[in-house]
Scaffold this motif. Structure first.
Motif, short mmCIF file in Angstrom:
data_model
loop_
_atom_site.label_atom_id
_atom_site.label_comp_id
_atom_site.label_asym_id
_atom_site.label_seq_id
_atom_site.Cartn_x
_atom_site.Cartn_y
_atom_site.Cartn_z
N PRO A 169 0.83 -1.21 0.00
CA PRO A 169 0.00 0.00 0.00
C PRO A 169 0.86 1.25 0.00
O PRO A 169 1.77 1.38 0.81
N VAL A 170 0.59 2.17 -0.91
CA VAL A 170 1.34 3.44 -0.94
C VAL A 170 0.38 4.61 -1.08
O VAL A 170 -0.74 4.47 -1.57
N LEU A 171 0.85 5.75 -0.62
CA LEU A 171 0.12 7.00 -0.80
C LEU A 171 0.94 7.92 -1.68
O LEU A 171 2.18 7.79 -1.74
N GLU A 172 0.29 8.86 -2.32
CA GLU A 172 0.96 9.87 -3.12
C GLU A 172 1.95 10.60 -2.21
O GLU A 172 1.60 11.01 -1.10
N GLY A 173 3.18 10.79 -2.68
CA GLY A 173 4.21 11.46 -1.87
C GLY A 173 5.16 10.49 -1.21
O GLY A 173 6.25 10.88 -0.78
N GLN A 174 4.78 9.21 -1.12
CA GLN A 174 5.71 8.23 -0.56
C GLN A 174 6.71 7.77 -1.62
O GLN A 174 6.53 8.05 -2.82
N SER A 175 7.73 7.07 -1.17
CA SER A 175 8.70 6.53 -2.13
C SER A 175 8.94 5.05 -1.84
O SER A 175 8.52 4.55 -0.79
N ILE A 176 9.58 4.40 -2.79
CA ILE A 176 9.96 2.99 -2.59
C ILE A 176 11.47 2.89 -2.80
O ILE A 176 12.09 3.79 -3.36
N GLN B 126 16.11 5.32 -3.74
CA GLN B 126 14.70 5.67 -3.54
C GLN B 126 14.10 6.28 -4.78
O GLN B 126 14.76 7.09 -5.45
N TYR B 127 12.84 5.97 -5.03
CA TYR B 127 12.11 6.60 -6.14
C TYR B 127 10.70 6.95 -5.66
O TYR B 127 10.02 6.12 -5.03
N SER B 128 10.29 8.18 -5.93
CA SER B 128 8.96 8.63 -5.52
C SER B 128 7.90 7.92 -6.33
O SER B 128 8.05 7.72 -7.54
N VAL B 129 6.82 7.60 -5.68
CA VAL B 129 5.68 6.98 -6.36
C VAL B 129 5.00 8.05 -7.23
O VAL B 129 4.75 9.17 -6.77
N ALA B 130 4.76 7.71 -8.48
CA ALA B 130 4.16 8.67 -9.42
C ALA B 130 2.69 8.37 -9.69
O ALA B 130 2.06 9.05 -10.50
N SER B 131 2.16 7.34 -9.03
CA SER B 131 0.77 6.95 -9.29
C SER B 131 -0.09 7.21 -8.05
O SER B 131 0.42 7.40 -6.95
#
Ligand SMILES: Cc1cc2nc3c(=O)[nH]c(=O)nc-3n(C[C@H](O)[C@H](O)[C@H](O)COP(=O)(O)OP(=O)(O)OC[C@H]3O[C@@H](n4cnc5c(N)ncnc54)[C@H](O)[C@@H]3O)c2cc1C
Length: 438
Positions: A200-207, A225-230
Motif C-alpha cells: 500500500p502506498v500514498l501519493e508522496g511516498q517513495s519505494i 529511492q524513487y517517488s511513487v508517481a501513481s
C-alpha cells in the motif's frame, strides 16, 4: 576530535545501520559535511556535527534520528561506526559513571538540539528568517515534520532490513520514455506490479529499489529511492501496481560521465523483468484529503513524480463526482519542454482543474525562466494561499532548486506584508510546507 575531558557527556548523533537504506539524503542535506559514508554505512562525525537537524526530516526511514549519551572523550569514532551492523546499546548510568562521567541532569540530556526554525537557521549560520535574503540551506529548517492533518495513514517499512520480508519482488509491466527521444535527458515512466504481495502506498511516498549484482566491495547494492508517481489505488485503478518517474543518470553532479547503477537498471527494464523493492517510505510528504484543500506543487525534473501522483488522485476524485476538491497549482521547471516529463498529458488536463505554470531555462531565443520566477509572477494568488490554513505546499526535485524556491516564497510573503518568520513556522507546524530534494 572533541577536546573536552572525559567527565563531560555528549549526546552523540548516530545513524542506525539496520534501518538506513543508504539513500544519501542525509549526507546531501548536511550543510557542514558532518555526514559521510563508505561502502558499508552512513556515519556522523561527532567532531563536526552541530546538531542543526537539517538531516532529520529528509530521512525516509528514521534511521537518522538516533542519539546516544556517551562520555565525550569516548564518542564513537568514524572507523567504529563504519563497521557497525546495528547501533550499540545505550550506556547505563553505572557504565557512564565508570568512565568517570558526570550523570546528566535534564538540561544536559536535552543537549541543546535546536527544535525551532529560528534555532535551526541560527545553527545553520544563515540570515535570520525575517531578513531580506534567503538562507543558505533552508530546507531542513522549513520542511514540516508532520503530514497535513487530513492525510491518510501511510504504511512504512513493510519490506526492508527490519521487516519480516526483506524485499518484495515486483514485475515490470510497463516502461516508456516520457521525455523526447534523442534529447539529452532520458526519463522513463516505469510501472511495477506487486502481484499478490500487499504494497500500500500514498501519493508522496517513495519505494526503494535494489539493483541486481554486487557493488565494488562485493556486497549487494544499496537501495535507491524513487517517488511513487501513481495514485493510491494503483497506476491502473484497482491493480496492485505503482508507477515511477526515473531519470537515467549518465553524469554525476559535477558533469563527469558515470553510469548510475539503479537508474540505468530501471530505465533498461523490459516487461516481465523482476525488481527487488523495499519500503514504502515517507510519512510526512502526504497530500491533504479534506474537501476544498488547495495544493501548490513546485517541482523540477523527476520531482514531478509525487505531483503527478497527487494530481491523478485528485483527477480521479473529481471524476467520481463525490469530492469537492480545492485548487491545484503546478509550477514545473525544466531546461526545455522536450525535457519535461509528462508535458503532453499535463497540457490535456482541464484548466479549471489545474493551474499550470511552466518554466524553461534553455529554450533557444527565450529568456531563462526558473520556477521561482513563475512563483513571483503569481504572487497575487500565492500570498492568500500562504495564509490559507487549507492550502498545502510541496517542493520536489533537485537540491539546487531549494534555495531559489524558498527565497521566492519568502519574497511573496514579505511583499504582501506578512511576517515570514511567523508564517514559515506556522506552515511547518501545520504540516503545510514539504520539501523533498535529492
Ligand atoms: C526521497 C528521494 C526520492 C527520489 N525520487 C526519485 C525519482 O522519483 N526519480 C529519480 O530519477 N530519482 C529519484 N531520486 C534519486 C535516486 O534515488 C537516485 O539517487 C538516482 O536515481 C541515482 O541513482 P543511481 O544508482 O542511478 O546512481 P548512483 O550509482 O548512485 O550514482 C552515480 C553517480 O551519480 C551521482 N548522482 C546520483 N544521483 C544523481 C542525480 N539525481 N543526478 C545527477 N547525478 C546523480 C552520484 O553522486 C554518483 O556520483 C530520489 C532520491 C530521494 C532521496
Amino acid at each position: 576530535m572533541d577536546t573536552r575531558t572525559n567527565t563531560t557527556l555528549l549526546k552523540q548523533h548516530l545513524i542506525d545501520p539496520a534501518i538506513c537504506i543508504r539513500c544519501g539524503a542525509c549526507e546531501a542535506a548536511c550543510p557542514i559535511q558532518a555526514i559521510s559514508h563508505d561502502a558499508n554505512n552512513y556515519v556522523v562525525d561527532p567532531s563536526i556535527c552541530e546538531k542543526c537537524l537539517a538531516c532529520i526530516p529528509v530521512c525516509p526511514t528514521g534511521a537518522i534520528d538516533n542519539w546516544r549519551m556517551v562520555p565525550t572523550a569516548r564518542a564513537y569514532a568514524l572507523d567504529e561506526q563504519f563497521g557497525w551492523f546495528e547501533l550499540p546499546e545505550e550506556l547505563t548510568p553505572a557504565q557512564l559513571a565508570e568512565f568517570g562521567a558526570e550523570l546528566p541532569d535534564e538540561a544536559a540530556a536535552a543537549d541543546e538540539a535546536p527544535q525551532t526554525l529560528a534555532q535551526a537557521e541560527a545553527a545553520l549560520a544563515v540570515e535570520p528568517a525575517s531578513g531580506d535574503s534567503a538562507p543558505a540551506s533552508p530546507a531542513g529548517g522549513y520542511t514540516a515534520r508532520t503530514p497535513p492533518w487530513s492525510a491518510a495513514h501511510a504504511y512504512v517499512n513493510l519490506y526492508g532490513a527490519r521487516a519480516a520480508h526483506k524485499t518484495v519482488t515486483a514485475t515490470c509491466v510497463g516502461n516508456v520514455r516520457v521525455t523526447e527521444v534523442g534529447k539529452q535527458y532520458d526519463t522513463h515512466h516505469i510501472i511495477l506490479d506487486f502481484g499478490a504481495m500487499p504494497f500500500p502506498v500514498l501519493e508522496g511516498q517513495s519505494i526503494g529499489v535494489i539493483a541486481p549484482g554486487l557493488d565494488a566491495r562485493g556486497q549487494p547494492h544499496f537501495a535507491r529511492q524513487y517517488s511513487v508517481a501513481s495514485a493510491r489505488n494503483g497506476e491502473r485503478p484497482g491493480y496492485n501496481n505503482v508507477s515511477l518517474t526515473i531519470k537515467r543518470v549518465l553524469e554525476d553532479y559535477e558533469g563527469n560521465p558515470v553510469r548510475g547503477v539503479a537508474s540505468n537498471f530501471m530505465c533498461d527494464l523490459k516487461v516481465g523483468d523482476k525488481v527487488e523493492v523495499i519500503g514504502p517510505f515517507g510519512s510526512t510528504f502526504l497530500m491533504p484529503n479534506h474537501p476544498k484543500s488547495h495544493i501548490v506543487m513546485i517541482c523540477t525534473g523527476t520531482g514531478s513524480a509525487p505531483m503527478r501522483a497527487m494530481t491523478e488522485w485528485r483527477r480521479r476524485l473529481r471524476k467520481s463526482g463525490k469530492f469537492d476538491g480545492g485548487r491545484l497549482l503546478l509550477f514545473f521547471g525544466a531546461r526545455s519542454k522536450e525535457e519535461l516529463p509528462y508535458f503532453g498529458p499535463l497540457l490535456s488536463l482541464p484548466r479549471d482543474f489545474i493551474d499550470l505554470n511552466f518554466a524553461f531555462s534553455r529554450t533557444p531565443g527565450q529568456p531563462k525562466t526558473y520556477v521561482q520566477d513563475r512563483l513571483r509572477e503569481r504572487a497575487a494568488d500565492l500570498a492568500p494561499l500562504l495564509q490559507d490554513a487549507n492550502c498545502y505546499f510541496y517542493v520536489c526535485g533537485l537540491k539546487a532548486m531549494e534555495n531559489g524556491v524558498m527565497q521566492a516564497l519568502r519574497e511573496v510573503a514579505q511583499d504582501a506584508g506578512l511576517d515570514w518568520a511567523e508564517l514559515s513556522e506556522r506552515l511547518k507546524k501545520e504540516g503545510r510546507l514539504h520539501l523533498e530534494t535529492y
